[in-house]
Design an enzyme around this catalytic site. Structure first.
Site, PDB file in Angstrom:
ATOM      1  N   ASP A 213       0.837  -1.191   0.000  1.00 12.59           N
ATOM      2  CA  ASP A 213       0.000   0.000   0.000  1.00 12.59           C
ATOM      3  C   ASP A 213       0.880   1.252   0.000  1.00 12.59           C
ATOM      4  O   ASP A 213       1.852   1.343   0.765  1.00 12.59           O
ATOM      5  CB  ASP A 213      -0.901  -0.008   1.238  1.00 12.59           C
ATOM      6  N   ASN A 221      -2.673  13.092  -3.362  1.00 11.49           N
ATOM      7  CA  ASN A 221      -3.815  13.612  -4.111  1.00 11.49           C
ATOM      8  C   ASN A 221      -4.165  15.037  -3.701  1.00 11.49           C
ATOM      9  O   ASN A 221      -4.422  15.897  -4.543  1.00 11.49           O
ATOM     10  CB  ASN A 221      -5.032  12.703  -3.903  1.00 11.49           C
ATOM     11  N   HIS A 226      -5.458  14.696  -8.405  1.00 16.72           N
ATOM     12  CA  HIS A 226      -5.726  13.292  -8.727  1.00 16.72           C
ATOM     13  C   HIS A 226      -4.971  12.823  -9.970  1.00 16.72           C
ATOM     14  O   HIS A 226      -4.653  11.635 -10.092  1.00 16.72           O
ATOM     15  CB  HIS A 226      -7.228  13.083  -8.907  1.00 16.72           C
ATOM     16  N   ASP A 230      -2.839   9.465 -10.044  1.00 22.40           N
ATOM     17  CA  ASP A 230      -2.982   8.358 -11.003  1.00 22.40           C
ATOM     18  C   ASP A 230      -1.629   7.952 -11.581  1.00 22.40           C
ATOM     19  O   ASP A 230      -1.337   6.761 -11.767  1.00 22.40           O
ATOM     20  CB  ASP A 230      -3.926   8.747 -12.133  1.00 22.40           C
ATOM     21  N   GLU A 256      -4.930   2.468  -3.810  1.00 15.86           N
ATOM     22  CA  GLU A 256      -3.466   2.453  -3.878  1.00 15.86           C
ATOM     23  C   GLU A 256      -2.889   1.160  -3.318  1.00 15.86           C
ATOM     24  O   GLU A 256      -1.736   1.114  -2.900  1.00 15.86           O
ATOM     25  CB  GLU A 256      -2.904   3.656  -3.109  1.00 15.86           C
TER      26      GLU A 256
END
Length: 349
Positions: A213, A221, A226, A230, A256
Protein backbone atom coordinates in the site's frame (compact mmCIF):
# COMPACT_ATOMS: atom_id res chain seq x y z
CA UNK A 1 -38.46 -6.74 -5.51
CA UNK A 2 -39.26 -3.04 -5.81
CA UNK A 3 -38.62 -1.58 -9.27
CA UNK A 4 -39.16 1.80 -10.90
CA UNK A 5 -42.18 0.81 -12.99
CA UNK A 6 -43.92 4.18 -13.26
CA UNK A 7 -42.78 7.62 -14.37
CA UNK A 8 -43.16 9.00 -10.84
CA UNK A 9 -41.13 6.21 -9.27
CA UNK A 10 -38.49 6.49 -12.00
CA UNK A 11 -38.02 10.17 -11.21
CA UNK A 12 -37.80 9.30 -7.52
CA UNK A 13 -35.02 6.79 -8.18
CA UNK A 14 -33.07 9.38 -10.20
CA UNK A 15 -33.52 11.88 -7.35
CA UNK A 16 -32.35 9.30 -4.77
CA UNK A 17 -29.28 8.46 -6.83
CA UNK A 18 -28.26 12.11 -7.35
CA UNK A 19 -28.79 12.93 -3.67
CA UNK A 20 -26.71 9.90 -2.63
CA UNK A 21 -23.86 10.95 -4.94
CA UNK A 22 -23.94 14.48 -3.49
CA UNK A 23 -24.18 13.21 0.09
CA UNK A 24 -21.07 11.05 -0.30
CA UNK A 25 -19.14 13.61 -2.37
CA UNK A 26 -19.00 11.39 -5.45
CA UNK A 27 -18.84 12.46 -9.08
CA UNK A 28 -21.84 11.39 -11.24
CA UNK A 29 -19.74 9.00 -13.35
CA UNK A 30 -21.45 6.10 -15.18
CA UNK A 31 -20.00 3.58 -12.71
CA UNK A 32 -21.08 5.52 -9.60
CA UNK A 33 -24.54 6.18 -11.02
CA UNK A 34 -24.95 2.54 -12.03
CA UNK A 35 -24.03 1.24 -8.57
CA UNK A 36 -26.50 3.52 -6.77
CA UNK A 37 -29.19 2.84 -9.36
CA UNK A 38 -28.80 -0.91 -8.73
CA UNK A 39 -28.92 -0.21 -5.00
CA UNK A 40 -32.09 1.89 -4.96
CA UNK A 41 -34.05 -0.21 -7.48
CA UNK A 42 -32.91 -3.53 -6.00
CA UNK A 43 -32.85 -4.73 -9.62
CA UNK A 44 -29.31 -6.12 -9.61
CA UNK A 45 -27.17 -8.31 -7.42
CA UNK A 46 -28.45 -8.92 -3.90
CA UNK A 47 -24.82 -9.21 -2.75
CA UNK A 48 -24.15 -5.68 -4.06
CA UNK A 49 -27.02 -4.25 -1.99
CA UNK A 50 -25.87 -6.15 1.10
CA UNK A 51 -22.29 -4.89 0.66
CA UNK A 52 -23.48 -1.27 0.57
CA UNK A 53 -25.76 -1.82 3.59
CA UNK A 54 -22.87 -3.28 5.60
CA UNK A 55 -20.67 -0.35 4.62
CA UNK A 56 -23.31 2.15 5.74
CA UNK A 57 -24.00 0.29 8.99
CA UNK A 58 -20.27 0.33 9.85
CA UNK A 59 -20.24 4.10 9.20
CA UNK A 60 -17.46 3.71 6.65
CA UNK A 61 -17.15 6.06 3.69
CA UNK A 62 -18.70 5.16 0.34
CA UNK A 63 -15.80 6.37 -1.78
CA UNK A 64 -14.69 5.93 -5.40
CA UNK A 65 -12.46 2.98 -4.52
CA UNK A 66 -15.29 1.09 -2.80
CA UNK A 67 -17.75 1.70 -5.66
CA UNK A 68 -15.18 0.70 -8.28
CA UNK A 69 -14.57 -2.50 -6.35
CA UNK A 70 -18.34 -3.20 -6.30
CA UNK A 71 -18.47 -2.63 -10.04
CA UNK A 72 -15.65 -5.09 -10.70
CA UNK A 73 -17.13 -7.73 -8.39
CA UNK A 74 -20.83 -7.56 -9.22
CA UNK A 75 -21.16 -5.91 -12.63
CA UNK A 76 -18.02 -6.47 -14.71
CA UNK A 77 -17.68 -9.98 -13.29
CA UNK A 78 -21.16 -11.05 -14.45
CA UNK A 79 -20.49 -9.51 -17.86
CA UNK A 80 -17.25 -11.46 -18.07
CA UNK A 81 -19.02 -14.73 -17.26
CA UNK A 82 -21.46 -14.12 -20.10
CA UNK A 83 -18.63 -13.28 -22.50
CA UNK A 84 -16.80 -16.48 -21.60
CA UNK A 85 -19.95 -18.53 -22.21
CA UNK A 86 -20.38 -16.96 -25.67
CA UNK A 87 -16.71 -17.54 -26.41
CA UNK A 88 -17.07 -21.23 -25.57
CA UNK A 89 -20.15 -21.56 -27.79
CA UNK A 90 -18.30 -19.95 -30.70
CA UNK A 91 -15.42 -22.38 -30.26
CA UNK A 92 -17.82 -25.31 -30.39
CA UNK A 93 -19.47 -23.87 -33.51
CA UNK A 94 -16.16 -23.48 -35.31
CA UNK A 95 -15.17 -27.06 -34.57
CA UNK A 96 -18.56 -28.30 -35.73
CA UNK A 97 -18.37 -26.36 -39.01
CA UNK A 98 -14.88 -27.64 -39.67
CA UNK A 99 -15.96 -31.23 -39.00
CA UNK A 100 -19.02 -30.98 -41.25
CA UNK A 101 -16.96 -29.59 -44.11
CA UNK A 102 -14.42 -32.35 -43.76
CA UNK A 103 -17.07 -35.07 -43.81
CA UNK A 104 -18.84 -33.46 -46.79
CA UNK A 105 -15.57 -33.27 -48.74
CA UNK A 106 -14.80 -36.91 -48.08
CA UNK A 107 -18.32 -38.09 -48.98
CA UNK A 108 -18.53 -36.24 -52.29
CA UNK A 109 -15.02 -37.23 -53.33
CA UNK A 110 -15.77 -40.87 -52.60
CA UNK A 111 -19.10 -40.73 -54.46
CA UNK A 112 -17.54 -39.04 -57.50
CA UNK A 113 -14.75 -41.62 -57.55
CA UNK A 114 -17.30 -44.44 -57.54
CA UNK A 115 -19.37 -42.84 -60.30
CA UNK A 116 -16.31 -42.18 -62.45
CA UNK A 117 -15.47 -45.88 -62.23
CA UNK A 118 -19.00 -46.89 -63.10
CA UNK A 119 -19.08 -44.61 -66.15
CA UNK A 120 -15.77 -46.01 -67.35
CA UNK A 121 -17.12 -49.54 -67.02
CA UNK A 122 -20.26 -48.63 -68.96
CA UNK A 123 -18.22 -47.23 -71.83
CA UNK A 124 -15.93 -50.24 -72.02
CA UNK A 125 -18.88 -52.63 -72.00
CA UNK A 126 -20.53 -50.79 -74.98
CA UNK A 127 -23.90 -50.44 -73.34
CA UNK A 128 -26.69 -48.86 -75.37
CA UNK A 129 -26.53 -45.15 -75.99
CA UNK A 130 -29.36 -44.36 -73.63
CA UNK A 131 -27.47 -45.94 -70.72
CA UNK A 132 -24.38 -43.94 -71.57
CA UNK A 133 -26.54 -40.85 -71.83
CA UNK A 134 -27.98 -41.49 -68.38
CA UNK A 135 -24.56 -42.06 -66.90
CA UNK A 136 -23.29 -38.83 -68.47
CA UNK A 137 -26.25 -36.94 -67.08
CA UNK A 138 -25.54 -38.34 -63.64
CA UNK A 139 -21.91 -37.34 -63.91
CA UNK A 140 -22.91 -33.81 -64.91
CA UNK A 141 -25.26 -33.64 -61.92
CA UNK A 142 -22.47 -34.70 -59.58
CA UNK A 143 -20.16 -32.07 -61.07
CA UNK A 144 -22.85 -29.48 -60.42
CA UNK A 145 -23.24 -30.72 -56.85
CA UNK A 146 -19.53 -30.50 -56.34
CA UNK A 147 -19.46 -26.94 -57.73
CA UNK A 148 -22.27 -26.01 -55.35
CA UNK A 149 -20.35 -27.62 -52.53
CA UNK A 150 -17.29 -25.53 -53.33
CA UNK A 151 -19.45 -22.39 -53.27
CA UNK A 152 -20.91 -23.45 -49.93
CA UNK A 153 -17.43 -24.21 -48.67
CA UNK A 154 -16.28 -20.68 -49.57
CA UNK A 155 -19.29 -19.12 -47.87
CA UNK A 156 -18.73 -21.16 -44.74
CA UNK A 157 -15.09 -20.13 -44.68
CA UNK A 158 -16.22 -16.50 -44.83
CA UNK A 159 -18.60 -17.14 -41.94
CA UNK A 160 -15.82 -18.85 -40.02
CA UNK A 161 -13.55 -15.85 -40.62
CA UNK A 162 -16.23 -13.49 -39.35
CA UNK A 163 -16.82 -15.71 -36.34
CA UNK A 164 -13.12 -15.72 -35.51
CA UNK A 165 -13.17 -11.94 -35.71
CA UNK A 166 -16.05 -11.87 -33.27
CA UNK A 167 -14.20 -14.21 -30.95
CA UNK A 168 -11.16 -11.93 -31.10
CA UNK A 169 -13.39 -9.05 -30.00
CA UNK A 170 -14.71 -11.18 -27.16
CA UNK A 171 -11.15 -12.01 -26.13
CA UNK A 172 -10.38 -8.29 -26.04
CA UNK A 173 -13.45 -7.65 -23.88
CA UNK A 174 -12.41 -10.52 -21.62
CA UNK A 175 -8.97 -8.98 -21.18
CA UNK A 176 -10.53 -5.59 -20.44
CA UNK A 177 -12.83 -7.15 -17.83
CA UNK A 178 -9.91 -8.61 -15.83
CA UNK A 179 -7.40 -5.78 -16.32
CA UNK A 180 -7.11 -2.59 -14.30
CA UNK A 181 -7.35 0.20 -16.92
CA UNK A 182 -5.06 2.58 -15.03
CA UNK A 183 -2.07 0.28 -14.45
CA UNK A 184 -2.51 -2.49 -17.01
CA UNK A 185 -2.11 -5.20 -14.35
CA UNK A 186 -4.87 -7.53 -13.16
CA UNK A 187 -7.85 -6.10 -11.32
CA UNK A 188 -9.61 -7.84 -8.43
CA UNK A 189 -11.72 -9.98 -10.75
CA UNK A 190 -8.64 -11.06 -12.67
CA UNK A 191 -6.90 -11.98 -9.42
CA UNK A 192 -9.86 -14.11 -8.35
CA UNK A 193 -9.81 -15.95 -11.68
CA UNK A 194 -6.10 -16.72 -11.37
CA UNK A 195 -6.70 -18.10 -7.86
CA UNK A 196 -9.53 -20.27 -9.23
CA UNK A 197 -7.13 -21.59 -11.88
CA UNK A 198 -4.72 -22.58 -9.12
CA UNK A 199 -7.51 -24.37 -7.26
CA UNK A 200 -8.39 -26.30 -10.44
CA UNK A 201 -4.73 -27.23 -10.93
CA UNK A 202 -4.36 -25.20 -14.14
CA UNK A 203 -1.41 -23.28 -12.73
CA UNK A 204 1.04 -23.60 -9.83
CA UNK A 205 -0.54 -22.63 -6.53
CA UNK A 206 1.06 -19.60 -4.83
CA UNK A 207 3.59 -20.02 -2.04
CA UNK A 208 3.25 -16.57 -0.49
CA UNK A 209 1.34 -13.28 -0.69
CA UNK A 210 2.49 -9.68 -0.56
CA UNK A 211 -0.01 -6.91 0.24
CA UNK A 212 1.41 -3.47 -0.56
CA UNK A 213 0.00 0.00 0.00
CA UNK A 214 1.31 3.45 -0.97
CA UNK A 215 1.88 5.50 2.18
CA UNK A 216 0.05 8.81 2.66
CA UNK A 217 -1.53 8.55 -0.77
CA UNK A 218 -4.36 10.91 0.18
CA UNK A 219 -1.75 13.55 0.90
CA UNK A 220 -0.35 13.10 -2.61
CA UNK A 221 -3.81 13.61 -4.11
CA UNK A 222 -4.57 16.60 -1.90
CA UNK A 223 -1.21 18.25 -2.59
CA UNK A 224 -0.69 17.55 -6.28
CA UNK A 225 -4.13 16.54 -7.60
CA UNK A 226 -5.73 13.29 -8.73
CA UNK A 227 -3.97 13.33 -12.11
CA UNK A 228 -0.58 13.13 -10.38
CA UNK A 229 -2.01 10.52 -8.02
CA UNK A 230 -2.98 8.36 -11.00
CA UNK A 231 0.54 8.65 -12.41
CA UNK A 232 1.99 7.57 -9.06
CA UNK A 233 -0.31 4.52 -8.91
CA UNK A 234 0.68 3.55 -12.45
CA UNK A 235 4.42 4.09 -11.91
CA UNK A 236 4.47 2.18 -8.61
CA UNK A 237 2.69 -0.77 -10.26
CA UNK A 238 5.26 -0.84 -13.06
CA UNK A 239 8.21 -0.72 -10.67
CA UNK A 240 6.76 -3.45 -8.44
CA UNK A 241 6.31 -5.66 -11.51
CA UNK A 242 9.95 -5.10 -12.51
CA UNK A 243 11.22 -6.33 -9.13
CA UNK A 244 8.89 -9.34 -8.71
CA UNK A 245 10.06 -12.78 -9.86
CA UNK A 246 8.83 -14.29 -13.10
CA UNK A 247 5.34 -15.89 -13.08
CA UNK A 248 4.24 -13.78 -10.11
CA UNK A 249 0.58 -12.71 -10.20
CA UNK A 250 0.29 -8.97 -9.59
CA UNK A 251 -3.02 -7.15 -9.19
CA UNK A 252 -4.32 -3.78 -8.14
CA UNK A 253 -6.65 -4.70 -5.30
CA UNK A 254 -8.27 -1.29 -5.00
CA UNK A 255 -7.18 2.32 -4.69
CA UNK A 256 -3.47 2.45 -3.88
CA UNK A 257 -3.24 -1.18 -2.75
CA UNK A 258 -1.57 -4.04 -4.65
CA UNK A 259 -1.42 -7.79 -4.13
CA UNK A 260 1.29 -10.13 -5.42
CA UNK A 261 1.05 -13.93 -5.34
CA UNK A 262 4.48 -15.53 -5.60
CA UNK A 263 5.03 -18.98 -7.10
CA UNK A 264 5.80 -21.68 -4.54
CA UNK A 265 9.28 -22.27 -6.02
CA UNK A 266 10.66 -18.75 -5.37
CA UNK A 267 11.43 -16.89 -2.13
CA UNK A 268 10.78 -20.07 -0.16
CA UNK A 269 12.23 -18.86 3.15
CA UNK A 270 11.27 -16.02 5.49
CA UNK A 271 14.66 -14.41 4.88
CA UNK A 272 14.14 -14.48 1.08
CA UNK A 273 10.63 -13.04 1.42
CA UNK A 274 11.93 -10.26 3.64
CA UNK A 275 14.72 -9.52 1.18
CA UNK A 276 12.25 -9.35 -1.75
CA UNK A 277 9.93 -7.06 0.21
CA UNK A 278 12.83 -4.76 1.07
CA UNK A 279 13.92 -4.57 -2.58
CA UNK A 280 10.43 -3.51 -3.58
CA UNK A 281 10.19 -0.98 -0.74
CA UNK A 282 13.63 0.49 -1.53
CA UNK A 283 12.81 0.72 -5.24
CA UNK A 284 9.66 2.75 -4.53
CA UNK A 285 11.25 5.13 -2.04
CA UNK A 286 13.91 5.99 -4.62
CA UNK A 287 11.35 7.00 -7.25
CA UNK A 288 11.04 10.60 -8.38
CA UNK A 289 8.14 11.77 -10.52
CA UNK A 290 8.93 14.77 -12.74
CA UNK A 291 6.18 16.54 -14.69
CA UNK A 292 7.75 17.90 -17.88
CA UNK A 293 5.30 20.77 -18.34
CA UNK A 294 6.43 22.64 -15.21
CA UNK A 295 9.27 20.50 -13.80
CA UNK A 296 7.13 19.54 -10.79
CA UNK A 297 8.92 16.90 -8.72
CA UNK A 298 7.09 14.42 -6.50
CA UNK A 299 9.31 12.36 -4.22
CA UNK A 300 7.33 12.08 -1.01
CA UNK A 301 5.84 8.62 -1.49
CA UNK A 302 6.84 5.29 0.01
CA UNK A 303 5.40 1.80 0.28
CA UNK A 304 4.45 -0.41 3.21
CA UNK A 305 4.48 -4.18 2.70
CA UNK A 306 2.78 -7.04 4.56
CA UNK A 307 3.83 -10.60 3.70
CA UNK A 308 2.32 -13.99 4.52
CA UNK A 309 3.39 -17.47 3.54
CA UNK A 310 0.75 -19.65 1.88
CA UNK A 311 0.79 -23.12 3.36
CA UNK A 312 -1.18 -26.02 1.90
CA UNK A 313 -4.88 -26.09 2.66
CA UNK A 314 -5.18 -22.41 3.52
CA UNK A 315 -7.78 -20.27 1.75
CA UNK A 316 -7.13 -16.96 0.03
CA UNK A 317 -9.01 -15.10 2.76
CA UNK A 318 -6.94 -16.69 5.51
CA UNK A 319 -3.66 -15.78 3.85
CA UNK A 320 -4.89 -12.32 2.90
CA UNK A 321 -6.04 -11.55 6.44
CA UNK A 322 -2.58 -12.40 7.83
CA UNK A 323 -0.79 -10.37 5.15
CA UNK A 324 -3.20 -7.47 5.65
CA UNK A 325 -2.62 -7.57 9.41
CA UNK A 326 1.14 -7.47 8.76
CA UNK A 327 0.59 -4.47 6.49
CA UNK A 328 -1.33 -2.76 9.29
CA UNK A 329 1.62 -3.39 11.62
CA UNK A 330 3.95 -1.81 9.07
CA UNK A 331 1.69 1.24 8.88
CA UNK A 332 1.36 1.68 12.64
CA UNK A 333 5.10 1.19 13.13
CA UNK A 334 5.88 4.22 10.99
CA UNK A 335 5.22 3.14 7.38
CA UNK A 336 7.85 2.54 4.67
CA UNK A 337 8.71 -0.87 6.09
CA UNK A 338 8.18 -4.60 5.56
CA UNK A 339 6.48 -6.90 8.08
CA UNK A 340 6.12 -10.66 7.71
CA UNK A 341 3.17 -12.38 9.36
CA UNK A 342 3.85 -15.37 11.57
CA UNK A 343 3.00 -18.72 9.96
CA UNK A 344 0.41 -20.53 12.11
CA UNK A 345 1.51 -23.92 10.78
CA UNK A 346 4.99 -23.34 12.22
CA UNK A 347 3.59 -22.20 15.53
CA UNK A 348 2.25 -25.70 16.14
CA UNK A 349 5.40 -27.54 15.10
Amino acid sequence: MAQATTTASAFQVVTDVIQALERHGLAPTPVNYWIFYEYFTRSGSKALVEAIDRRIESRRCLDEVFLQDLYQRFVAGETLDRLMAVNGALETLLKSVDGDLGRADAGICEFKHTLDGSVASLRIAHYPDDVRKISGTLLEAINQIQAYHHTLHDRLEEAEHETRGLRAQLDQQHKAAVTDPLTGILNRRGLEMEIERGVRGERTRPGSMLVMDIDHFKRINDTHGHAIGDVVIRMVARKIAEVLPRDTILARFGGEEYIALLPSNVATTVHQLKELGERIRDTIQRLTLVRQTDDLRVTDFTLSVGISEWSGGQTFDEVFNRADAALYQAKTAGRNRVVIASDPSRAHC
